[in-house]
Design a protein around this motif. Sequence first.
Motif, PDB file in Angstrom:
ATOM      1  N   UNK A   8      96.746  -4.824  76.811  1.00 16.83           N
ATOM      2  CA  UNK A   8      97.434  -3.370  76.651  1.00 16.83           C
ATOM      3  C   UNK A   8      96.621  -2.838  77.724  1.00 16.83           C
ATOM      4  N   UNK A   9      97.545  -2.308  78.098  1.00 20.99           N
ATOM      5  CA  UNK A   9      97.654  -1.099  79.560  1.00 20.99           C
ATOM      6  C   UNK A   9      97.510  -0.094  79.184  1.00 20.99           C
ATOM      7  N   UNK A  10      97.135   1.447  78.820  1.00 23.52           N
ATOM      8  CA  UNK A  10      97.799   2.044  78.503  1.00 23.52           C
ATOM      9  C   UNK A  10      97.647   3.063  79.572  1.00 23.52           C
ATOM     10  N   UNK A  11      98.291   4.132  79.329  1.00 20.93           N
ATOM     11  CA  UNK A  11      98.801   5.538  80.690  1.00 20.93           C
ATOM     12  C   UNK A  11      99.979   5.669  80.812  1.00 20.93           C
ATOM     13  N   UNK A  12      99.520   7.335  80.458  1.00 24.07           N
ATOM     14  CA  UNK A  12     100.549   8.629  80.992  1.00 24.07           C
ATOM     15  C   UNK A  12     100.472   9.307  81.862  1.00 24.07           C
ATOM     16  N   UNK A  13     102.306   9.689  82.809  1.00 28.05           N
ATOM     17  CA  UNK A  13     102.360  10.764  83.722  1.00 28.05           C
ATOM     18  C   UNK A  13     101.792   9.444  84.490  1.00 28.05           C
ATOM     19  N   UNK A  14     100.880  10.667  85.733  1.00 22.37           N
ATOM     20  CA  UNK A  14     100.550   9.947  86.278  1.00 22.37           C
ATOM     21  C   UNK A  14      99.686   7.941  86.309  1.00 22.37           C
ATOM     22  N   UNK A  15      98.414   8.397  85.435  1.00 24.23           N
ATOM     23  CA  UNK A  15      98.434   7.379  85.002  1.00 24.23           C
ATOM     24  C   UNK A  15      98.770   6.116  84.509  1.00 24.23           C
ATOM     25  N   UNK A  68     104.421   5.317  70.899  1.00 22.47           N
ATOM     26  CA  UNK A  68     105.221   4.817  69.752  1.00 22.47           C
ATOM     27  C   UNK A  68     104.539   3.040  69.801  1.00 22.47           C
ATOM     28  N   UNK A  69     104.953   2.798  70.939  1.00 23.90           N
ATOM     29  CA  UNK A  69     105.210   1.661  70.827  1.00 23.90           C
ATOM     30  C   UNK A  69     103.613   1.004  71.438  1.00 23.90           C
ATOM     31  N   UNK A  70     103.487   1.960  72.571  1.00 23.43           N
ATOM     32  CA  UNK A  70     101.642   1.464  72.903  1.00 23.43           C
ATOM     33  C   UNK A  70     101.265   0.658  71.152  1.00 23.43           C
ATOM     34  N   UNK A  71     100.754   1.897  70.549  1.00 20.76           N
ATOM     35  CA  UNK A  71     100.382   2.030  69.250  1.00 20.76           C
ATOM     36  C   UNK A  71     100.241   0.569  68.254  1.00 20.76           C
ATOM     37  N   UNK A  72     101.649   0.622  67.798  1.00 22.21           N
ATOM     38  CA  UNK A  72     102.035  -0.812  67.172  1.00 22.21           C
ATOM     39  C   UNK A  72     101.853  -1.972  68.340  1.00 22.21           C
ATOM     40  N   UNK A  73     101.698  -2.183  69.751  1.00 22.12           N
ATOM     41  CA  UNK A  73     101.255  -3.227  70.239  1.00 22.12           C
ATOM     42  C   UNK A  73      99.780  -3.046  69.805  1.00 22.12           C
ATOM     43  N   UNK A  74      99.028  -1.615  70.058  1.00 20.56           N
ATOM     44  CA  UNK A  74      97.738  -2.619  70.121  1.00 20.56           C
ATOM     45  C   UNK A  74      97.501  -2.867  68.426  1.00 20.56           C
ATOM     46  N   UNK A  75      98.155  -2.766  67.444  1.00 20.87           N
ATOM     47  CA  UNK A  75      97.486  -3.155  66.337  1.00 20.87           C
ATOM     48  C   UNK A  75      98.113  -4.538  66.704  1.00 20.87           C
ATOM     49  N   UNK A  76      98.368  -5.409  67.241  1.00 23.86           N
ATOM     50  CA  UNK A  76      98.699  -6.825  67.131  1.00 23.86           C
ATOM     51  C   UNK A  76      97.353  -7.722  67.780  1.00 23.86           C
ATOM     52  N   UNK A  77      95.726  -6.931  68.586  1.00 20.60           N
ATOM     53  CA  UNK A  77      94.999  -6.816  69.610  1.00 20.60           C
ATOM     54  C   UNK A  77      94.107  -7.443  68.654  1.00 20.60           C
ATOM     55  N   UNK A  78      93.519  -8.472  68.692  1.00 25.39           N
ATOM     56  CA  UNK A  78      92.417  -9.422  68.515  1.00 25.39           C
ATOM     57  C   UNK A  78      91.283  -9.487  68.993  1.00 25.39           C
ATOM     58  N   UNK A  81      92.697  10.167  83.542  1.00 23.54           N
ATOM     59  CA  UNK A  81      91.286  11.192  84.343  1.00 23.54           C
ATOM     60  C   UNK A  81      90.671  11.885  83.457  1.00 23.54           C
ATOM     61  N   UNK A  82      91.653  13.027  82.263  1.00 25.22           N
ATOM     62  CA  UNK A  82      90.467  13.752  81.783  1.00 25.22           C
ATOM     63  C   UNK A  82      89.796  12.761  80.214  1.00 25.22           C
ATOM     64  N   UNK A  83      90.481  11.748  80.182  1.00 26.02           N
ATOM     65  CA  UNK A  83      89.730  11.200  78.896  1.00 26.02           C
ATOM     66  C   UNK A  83      90.070  11.732  77.986  1.00 26.02           C
ATOM     67  N   UNK A  84      91.423  12.850  77.317  1.00 30.43           N
ATOM     68  CA  UNK A  84      91.341  13.684  76.468  1.00 30.43           C
ATOM     69  C   UNK A  84      92.903  13.275  75.853  1.00 30.43           C
ATOM     70  N   UNK A  85      93.429  12.531  76.705  1.00 32.16           N
ATOM     71  CA  UNK A  85      94.801  12.338  76.400  1.00 32.16           C
ATOM     72  C   UNK A  85      94.817  11.565  74.770  1.00 32.16           C
ATOM     73  N   UNK A  86      95.655  12.092  74.745  1.00 36.40           N
ATOM     74  CA  UNK A  86      96.197  11.798  72.821  1.00 36.40           C
ATOM     75  C   UNK A  86      96.947  10.620  72.948  1.00 36.40           C
ATOM     76  N   UNK A  87      97.674  10.160  73.593  1.00 38.84           N
ATOM     77  CA  UNK A  87      98.841   9.412  73.767  1.00 38.84           C
ATOM     78  C   UNK A  87      98.262   7.842  74.023  1.00 38.84           C
ATOM     79  N   UNK A  88      96.887   8.329  74.931  1.00 40.06           N
ATOM     80  CA  UNK A  88      96.871   7.039  75.439  1.00 40.06           C
ATOM     81  C   UNK A  88      95.323   6.870  74.419  1.00 40.06           C
ATOM     82  N   UNK A  89      94.292   7.734  73.903  1.00 41.63           N
ATOM     83  CA  UNK A  89      93.493   7.519  73.386  1.00 41.63           C
ATOM     84  C   UNK A  89      93.636   7.016  72.062  1.00 41.63           C
ATOM     85  N   UNK A  90      94.689   7.407  71.025  1.00 41.77           N
ATOM     86  CA  UNK A  90      95.036   6.762  69.999  1.00 41.77           C
ATOM     87  C   UNK A  90      94.901   4.459  70.671  1.00 41.77           C
ATOM     88  N   UNK A  91      95.726   4.199  70.576  1.00 32.97           N
ATOM     89  CA  UNK A  91      96.253   3.051  71.231  1.00 32.97           C
ATOM     90  C   UNK A  91      94.953   2.553  71.497  1.00 32.97           C
TER      91      UNK A  91
END
Length: 311
Positions: A157-164, A189-199, A209-219
């Motif tokens: 799974x790859x997470x990124x928002x905007x340009x990322x 939201x889909x990123x988090x629900x997908x992440x739940x399935x990872x093992x 880039x900032x390392x502080x994007x909440x929608x990327x950190x959460x999943x």
Amino acid sequence: MKETFAPATGPAGQRGSVPAPAALVAKVRTLAPTMTRSMQRVAEAVAGDPAGCAALTVTGLAERTGTSEATVVRTARLLGYPGYRDLRLALAGLAAQQQSGGSPAITTDIAVDDPIADVVAKLAYDEQQTLADTAAGLDTVQLGAAVTALAAARRTDVYGIGASGLVAQDLTQKLLRIGLIAHAPGDPHLAVTNAVQLRAGDVAVAITHSGSTGDVIEPLRVAFEHGATTVAITGRPDSPVTQYADHVLTTATSRETELRPAAMSSRTSQLLVVDCLFVGVAQRTYDTAGPALAASYEALAHRHGAPRARP
């Protein structure tokens, strides 16, 4: 479930090897915005005059920058060196490289009334410098470990928002073309629900880039806590996202200006890291990646005016 850990900032916690001399200036550009003002003075001094600073003792550099010996040592460690002695050696090496022939100085500031030819020249130089800084500062130990994990992953799974997010899609498409299972959910939201399935055996990659994007950190946090191998591609190696990353790949970026937001240059460095990951994975899985690439080229050939080969 894996234990959450703090990002490594000292010699005992360093994930990779000591940076090469050529990576020093790139490190300063990347980390300076997160430093205290006193540490910035030290970092700017060593990057601006490596030969002069290499000749100074820790006390001498502290006096030159109006700081303390402790600040000099902390700055050296933040830049990736176990102590000031190692930083001096890197400075001496960098000075020797510069004396043997370096790039001419050029400003990349773009003015509203710049001729288009100057805009092209400044952007091209800036892109080249960003790529060079990223390559110089990229920890190949961490890169190799990330490649190993991706090559063996059941799913990525790859997470990124905007340009990322565009870079996340690029990595996903590349992995799909060599027959690997990869997803880049655009909805947080889909990123988090997908992440739940990872093992364990799965991989999650966070691009911010900032390392502080909440929608990327959460999943990434969810994937980390469920046992997946986690990778962070970020311009801030001491940022929150690294708390949940097994492997951190640091990117460089040019200084943000009014006419060129940071997202534009950060995407350039992120794409370089993605290409390095992809090529490394393709090398490790060449027996299956080679035929998969050939099949994808063949499937798309007619869309680009080339006739498909007959069976």
